[in-house]
Design a protein around this motif. Structure first.
Motif, short mmCIF file in Angstrom:
data_model
loop_
_atom_site.label_atom_id
_atom_site.label_comp_id
_atom_site.label_asym_id
_atom_site.label_seq_id
_atom_site.Cartn_x
_atom_site.Cartn_y
_atom_site.Cartn_z
N GLY A 7 0.82 -1.22 0.00
CA GLY A 7 0.00 0.00 0.00
C GLY A 7 0.85 1.26 0.00
N LEU A 8 1.92 1.22 0.82
CA LEU A 8 2.79 2.39 0.87
C LEU A 8 3.53 2.59 -0.42
CD1 LEU A 8 4.22 2.04 4.50
CD2 LEU A 8 2.57 3.68 3.69
N TRP A 20 4.45 16.18 0.80
CA TRP A 20 3.77 15.74 2.05
C TRP A 20 3.51 14.24 2.04
CZ3 TRP A 20 -1.08 13.57 1.91
CH2 TRP A 20 -1.79 13.69 0.70
N LYS A 21 3.24 13.71 0.88
CA LYS A 21 3.05 12.24 0.83
C LYS A 21 4.35 11.50 1.09
CE LYS A 21 -0.99 12.14 -2.18
NZ LYS A 21 -1.57 11.61 -3.42
N SER A 115 -6.43 7.26 3.60
CA SER A 115 -7.18 7.43 2.35
C SER A 115 -8.22 8.55 2.49
CB SER A 115 -7.85 6.11 1.96
OG SER A 115 -8.78 5.72 2.96
N GLU A 116 -8.89 8.61 3.68
CA GLU A 116 -9.84 9.69 3.90
C GLU A 116 -9.15 11.05 3.85
OE1 GLU A 116 -11.72 8.96 7.58
OE2 GLU A 116 -12.89 7.22 6.88
N MET A 117 -7.99 11.14 4.49
CA MET A 117 -7.26 12.39 4.45
C MET A 117 -6.85 12.75 3.04
SD MET A 117 -7.23 13.48 7.53
CE MET A 117 -5.98 14.75 7.43
N GLY A 122 -7.73 16.22 -1.56
CA GLY A 122 -8.09 16.48 -2.95
C GLY A 122 -9.19 17.54 -3.06
N VAL A 123 -10.22 17.41 -2.17
CA VAL A 123 -11.31 18.40 -2.18
C VAL A 123 -10.78 19.78 -1.83
CG1 VAL A 123 -13.46 19.07 -1.07
CG2 VAL A 123 -13.06 16.67 -1.65
N VAL A 124 -9.89 19.83 -0.81
CA VAL A 124 -9.33 21.12 -0.40
C VAL A 124 -8.49 21.72 -1.52
CG1 VAL A 124 -7.71 22.21 1.19
CG2 VAL A 124 -9.42 20.61 2.06
#
Length: 592
Positions: A7-8, A20-21, A115-117, A122-124
């Protein structure tokens, strides 16, 4: 741990460009390495234990198979001890597996939260992009507005510069005009002074001739009145001419044709010049004479005198001229010839409608009140006002000459009465009259005003104080003073006319008639020139005439006006009556 790495690694490969990722991945890797190093020892211990268990099981199986018959009791003890040690190891393995599951559940939660963050991020980021676009648009609009503001500021500065130049130029023009007017006034005053001196010399000679002239008359006049003159002297024979100002000739002896002709020869002259300052000329002008007024019987002429409604009408003291004023802002002058009204000229200058008109005693000057909060003064030989009296805050309802002709009184809807000096064209006194003033009349020392609060007030002009109030039953619409200055006529909205005795200051008689009704708050009622009759117009378009002595209605003149009559006028000769209405019509009435 392997799914976590995948996943990472997948997240790192898809978002390597974002710092940041990468930071989050590095933190996860650091945590994984720290946690993995702790579990490596457990895993190795667990593997070693499994190997040892399998070896012990193998050894135990071989030993049991070889020595079962011989060593049964001892082998059972070994087996029990082996089971004991193996159970402990298995328990530890189970605990370690449970801890691994717990860690994996926590790791799954962390992945879900991550994933939520990422979704929220993305929305932000989308909102940030939209806001950045809005900021760019606002900045662009601000730049356009700033450009427009700069252009307007520059235009304003240029306009202000031009305005200042024009203002300076206008002040220079005004100074030049004032200087030219002063020079012209000085020249005019000089000419007037020369004319007055010449006229004084001629008049002095005529007075001396008249004083020495012998007249054969049966009965000498006891109170013949002559216009006052500052230049009259005693005659060589010691005879003295009496002088007075405010009365008409009324006795039969005083109206002898020979005396009147002699006086006319003395005082008649041609008026010249336009100056309003030479008021001495007025003292020598003959007054009109009316022995008996005739009650009108029929209409002899009709005309639409103005473009709009007519508010005021007045005959000159000599009965030769008629003036009408209306809401079309002009005053029209009319001649009466052969029973016909002939337009002689128009006086302009008012900014709004005319409310009242008055001639001076010479018939050569006109004073008018106007809706534009002012009173205007004309000479008949000039259509432009000589000057305008301004100072009221609401419409001027009445304007009257005082007896000395050097002052003017105006009444206004602003609840004030003002006294003006004609020499300076300036207000010299203001009287607070407590209510809407509808009309004023003047005597030598008193001013009488009618008001909307149903009262007539008497004012001492010397002290600006109210000396008496006469209450009525309705709003006062007009006032008129009798030719002998002894009676006051009032018209009010209670549909009646009243006479007030000025010597007693009380109501003397009330005049009513069936059908008579005041059509407005400015309906005018008047005396006949001999003081024997009263006339007023009604809302039904008829003219009503009352007899003062009997108090009865003398006549009713109808069928000529289409709407309410606003004012009436009676000629000084007593021959004609003129009525005007709101539909611009003027009717000439006579008894023949």
């Amino acid at each position: 741990m392997e799914p976590e790495r995948r996943g990472l690694r997948k997240g790192g490969d898809s978002k390597e460009s974002e710092s940041w990722k990468r930071h989050i991945i590095l933190q996860l890797k650091s945590r994984d390495s720290k946690q993995k190093s702790r579990f490596q020892d457990l895993i190795r211990s667990y593997v070693n234990l499994l190997e040892r268990c399998s070896q012990k099981a193998f050894i135990t199986k071989g030993i049991l198979s070889a020595t079962r018959p011989l060593l049964l009791p001892s082998s059972e003890d070994a087996l029990s001890s082996l089971k004991t040690s193996t159970g402990e190891l298995a328990y530890k393995v189970v605990e370690l597996q449970q801890q691994i599951k717990i860690k994996e559940a926590l790791l799954d939660k962390q992945h879900a939260r991550l994933s939520e963050m990422e979704n929220e991020l993305g929305v932000v980021q989308l909102e940030q992009g939209r806001l950045q676009g809005s900021v760019a648009e606002v900045q662009e609009r601000n730049q356009l507005l700033k450009s427009e503001y700069d252009a307007l500021l520059e235009y304003y500065q240029n306009t202000d510069t031009v305005y200042r130049k024009e203002k300076l130029y206008g002040s220079e023009l005004l100074e030049d005009m004032i200087r030219w007017k002063q020079q012209a006034a000085a020249r005019m005053n000089s000419r007037n002074e020369r004319r007055v001196r010449a006229r004084e010399a001629g008049l002095h000679k005529k007075l001396e001739v008249a004083a020495n002239k012998k007249l054969d008359i049966d009965e000498a006049p006891q109170s013949a009145s002559l216009p006052s003159s500052p230049l009259s002297k005693r005659s060589e024979s010691g005879e003295r001419l009496e002088r007075s100002h405010g009365r008409l000739f009324r006795s039969a002896s005083a109206t002898s044709p020979r005396i009147l002709n002699s006086l006319r020869d003395l005082f008649e002259r041609k008026r010249r010049g336009n100056s309003v300052c030479s008021l001495e000329e007025d003292l020598y002008t003959p007054l009109g004479i009316c022995l008996a007024a005739r009650v009108p019987a029929k209409a002899i002429y009709s005309v639409d005198a103005h473009e709009q409604g007519i508010n005021a009408v007045r005959f000159s003291p000599r009965s030769a001229l008629l003036a009408t004023g209306g809401t079309d802002r002009v005053i029209k002058i009319w001649d009466i010839k052969a029973g016909v009204l002939q337009n002689r000229g128009t006086l302009d200058g008012s900014n709004e409608g005319i409310t009242s008109i008055e001639f001076d005693s010479t018939g050569t000057r006109i004073l008018a009140a106007s809706y534009d909060k002012s009173a205007l003064f004309w000479r008949l030989d000039d259509c432009v006002p000589k000057f305008t009296l301004t100072g009221h805050s609401r419409k001027v309802t009445a304007a009257r000459f005082k007896c000395n002709l050097k002052q003017v009184v105006t009444g206004s809807a602003d609840r004030t009465v003002k006294i003006w000096d004609l020499h300076r064209a300036a207000c010299i006194q203001t009287i607070e009259v407590l209510s809407y003033c509808s009309d004023v009349v003047c005597s030598e020392y008193y001013i009488i005003s009618g008001h909307y609060d149903r009262k007539i007030r008497f004012w001492d002009s010397r002290a600006a104080s109210c000396t008496q109030e006469v209450p009525l039953q309705g709003r006062v619409t007009s006032l008129d003073i009798s030719p002998n200055h002894r009676e006051l006529l009032s018209c009010s909205r209670d549909e009646c006319l009243q006479l007030v005795d000025l010597r007693m200051s009380n109501t003397r008689m009330v005049f009513r008639a069936e059908g008579f009704k005041c059509g407005s708050d400015s309906t005018k009622a008047i005396f006949s020139p001999d003081g024997c009759y009263l006339a007023a117009g009604s809302a039904d378009g008829a003219v009503y005439v009352w007899n003062v002595s009997s108090g009865e209605l003398e006549t009713r003149l109808s069928d000529m006006h289409r709407c309410s009559i606003t004012a009436v006028a009676w000629s000084m000769s007593g021959e004609y009556v003129v009525s005007v209405d709101k539909s611009r019509r003027a009717i000439l009435w006579s008894d023949v």
